[in-house]
Scaffold this active site. Structure first.
Site, PDB file in Angstrom:
ATOM      1  N   ASP A  78       0.843  -1.199   0.000  1.00  0.00           N
ATOM      2  CA  ASP A  78       0.000   0.000   0.000  1.00  0.00           C
ATOM      3  C   ASP A  78       0.876   1.247   0.000  1.00  0.00           C
ATOM      4  O   ASP A  78       2.005   1.239   0.509  1.00  0.00           O
ATOM      5  CB  ASP A  78      -0.964  -0.001   1.183  1.00  0.00           C
ATOM      6  CG  ASP A  78      -0.285   0.055   2.533  1.00  0.00           C
ATOM      7  OD1 ASP A  78       0.686  -0.698   2.733  1.00  0.00           O
ATOM      8  OD2 ASP A  78      -0.727   0.848   3.405  1.00  0.00           O
ATOM      9  N   GLU A 144       0.059  -0.805   5.972  1.00  0.00           N
ATOM     10  CA  GLU A 144       1.109  -0.134   6.741  1.00  0.00           C
ATOM     11  C   GLU A 144       0.928   1.373   6.754  1.00  0.00           C
ATOM     12  O   GLU A 144       1.190   2.028   7.764  1.00  0.00           O
ATOM     13  CB  GLU A 144       2.482  -0.497   6.166  1.00  0.00           C
ATOM     14  CG  GLU A 144       3.645  -0.243   7.103  1.00  0.00           C
ATOM     15  CD  GLU A 144       4.209   1.169   7.019  1.00  0.00           C
ATOM     16  OE1 GLU A 144       5.018   1.548   7.893  1.00  0.00           O
ATOM     17  OE2 GLU A 144       3.850   1.906   6.070  1.00  0.00           O
ATOM     18  N   GLU A 145       0.508   1.942   5.623  1.00  0.00           N
ATOM     19  CA  GLU A 145       0.321   3.391   5.536  1.00  0.00           C
ATOM     20  C   GLU A 145      -1.005   3.846   6.134  1.00  0.00           C
ATOM     21  O   GLU A 145      -1.266   5.036   6.218  1.00  0.00           O
ATOM     22  CB  GLU A 145       0.407   3.848   4.070  1.00  0.00           C
ATOM     23  CG  GLU A 145       1.727   3.540   3.372  1.00  0.00           C
ATOM     24  CD  GLU A 145       2.890   4.390   3.863  1.00  0.00           C
ATOM     25  OE1 GLU A 145       2.697   5.147   4.839  1.00  0.00           O
ATOM     26  OE2 GLU A 145       3.978   4.289   3.297  1.00  0.00           O
ATOM     27  N   HIS A 362       7.022   9.709   0.044  1.00  0.00           N
ATOM     28  CA  HIS A 362       5.793  10.486   0.253  1.00  0.00           C
ATOM     29  C   HIS A 362       5.821  11.830  -0.474  1.00  0.00           C
ATOM     30  O   HIS A 362       4.940  12.662  -0.239  1.00  0.00           O
ATOM     31  CB  HIS A 362       5.515  10.724   1.743  1.00  0.00           C
ATOM     32  CG  HIS A 362       5.177   9.472   2.497  1.00  0.00           C
ATOM     33  ND1 HIS A 362       4.523   9.486   3.709  1.00  0.00           N
ATOM     34  CD2 HIS A 362       5.410   8.161   2.229  1.00  0.00           C
ATOM     35  CE1 HIS A 362       4.366   8.243   4.155  1.00  0.00           C
ATOM     36  NE2 HIS A 362       4.909   7.423   3.266  1.00  0.00           N
TER      37      HIS A 362
END
Length: 391
Positions: A78, A144-145, A362
């Protein structure tokens, strides 16, 4: 699917980037990995977990080899949203290469590292050692995100129920600040979130005596909280820090005194603290400040994990040697940065983190040099060789 995809790390990374797996969407990324790993001989399990109030999450556990030790690679497919796509030099899910640089959301965090490990496993399994011992596994989550509720934690619970043991784990989070081989993460600070709500009484801004404005009261509380002395660091960790991250009121006009004001904060804390002691210190500070201004305050906490550090041992020594073999660099052992799913895996086995360079995670135009993919694959391959040679 092309049979050579697992051994071509660049093409595999591109294929994963082209799966738009923004949390909680699977986006085809786990299906792609499952197909690739099945072709390599792994036994794959697709695991979907649920929790009230959270989205269902798909995960993947794959293993090859029936004997121990079981070396696990952990990661996530993800990714965070790309943001304004027009700000990107290339479409964020196109997986384009320009001048030897592969662009795309997840290129570094962390589809690139997943591709590197799969390619390394393929290279290692292709070797002619008929006496090979041990097992290789991958624990890949889609959470995870996000809230990290229906991902790694529940896969680990499932493994325990199946009698499946992980003996050592590498998490492929981007760990290097400048070049491949700079750093291995051997631990992380803990993380604690808090929310402060101050209740007042709504009214017209021209008649403040008829209202009770919660904003200045909240401001006093967060001012005191922001300068609360925590510590100066410890032997293995940098100092703890508390950051106010959100301040909000339910207002859309300027002539209304709001009836409520909220603030949220995050604390990254080292091994000087436990969750309980840290919550007590913060609560005492907030309650004292609220009493000074006669604030009707409510304080709540949510917890992500304690600080931890993996002690020196065979896992760490083997990775340090593999990095040195390939790059000629002796990596620093660090505990800085944010948090990761290693905070859950540490309860099952020794765990360390090593992946790509984290400079663009990111960000718009997240990217990785193709040469870095090759270098990380070589290190992972050498690590597998060393790890199982010593098994």
């Amino acid at each position: 699917m092309s049979a050579d995809l697992p051994t071509d790390v660049t093409r595999l990374t591109q294929a994963l980037i082209r799966c738009p797996s923004v949390t909680p969407a699977e986006g085809g990324a786990l299906t792609l990995l499952e197909n690739v790993l099945t072709e390599l001989g792994f036994v794959c399990h697709r695991l979907t977990f649920s929790e009230p109030g959270t989205p269902d999450i798909e995960n993947l556990y794959a293993r090859i080899g029936s004997s121990g030790p079981n070396l696990c690679f952990a990661g996530h497919t993800d990714v965070v949203p790309p943001g304004e796509e027009d700000a990107w030099s290339v479409p964020p899910f196109a997986g384009e290469i320009r001048d030897g640089i592969l662009f795309g959301r997840g290129a570094v965090d962390m589809k690139g590292a997943i591709a590197c490990f799969v390619s390394a496993a393929a290279a290692y399994l292709a070797q002619s050692d008929t006496q090979r011992r041990g097992a290789i596994s991958l624990l890949i989550t889609g959470d995870e995100e996000g809230p990290a509720i229906n991902g790694t934690v529940k896969v680990l619970d499932w493994l325990k129920q199946q009698g499946e043991q992980i003996d050592a784990c590498i998490v492929g989070e981007p760990s290097n600040p400048r070049r491949i081989g700079d750093e291995i993460k051997v631990g992380r600070r803990g993380s604690l979130n808090g929310e402060i709500i101050v209740n007042g009484r709504q009214g017209h801004s021209a008649y403040p005596a008829l209202a009770d404005n919660p904003v200045p009261k909240l401001a006093r509380i967060i001012d005191r909280l922001s300068v609360l002395p925590l510590d100066e660091g410890s032997e293995r960790f940098e100092r703890s820090n508390l950051e106010v991250t959100i301040i909000s009121v339910p207002n859309t006009v300027t002539n209304v005194i709001p009836g409520q004001a909220r603030a949220a904060f995050n604390v990254r804390f080292n091994d000087n603290w436990t969750r309980e002691r840290l919550e007590d210190a913060i609560r005492s500070c907030c309650e004292a400040s609220a009493a000074e201004v006669e604030a009707d305050m409510r304080l709540t906490f949510s917890f992500s994990g304690d600080a931890f550090c993996t002690e020196p041992g065979p896992l760490l020594d083997t990775l340090v040697a593999a990095v040195r073999d390939v790059s000629g660099v002796t990596p620093a052992l660090t505990t800085g940065g944010g948090t990761s799913d290693a905070r859950f895996i540490k309860n099952a086995c020794p765990v360390i983190e090593f992946g790509l360079v984290n400079a663009t995670i990111h960000k718009v135009d997240e990217h990785v040099p193709v040469s870095d993919l090759s270098a990380l694959t070589a290190i992972y391959t050498r690590f597998l060789e060393r790890f199982f040679a010593a098994a």
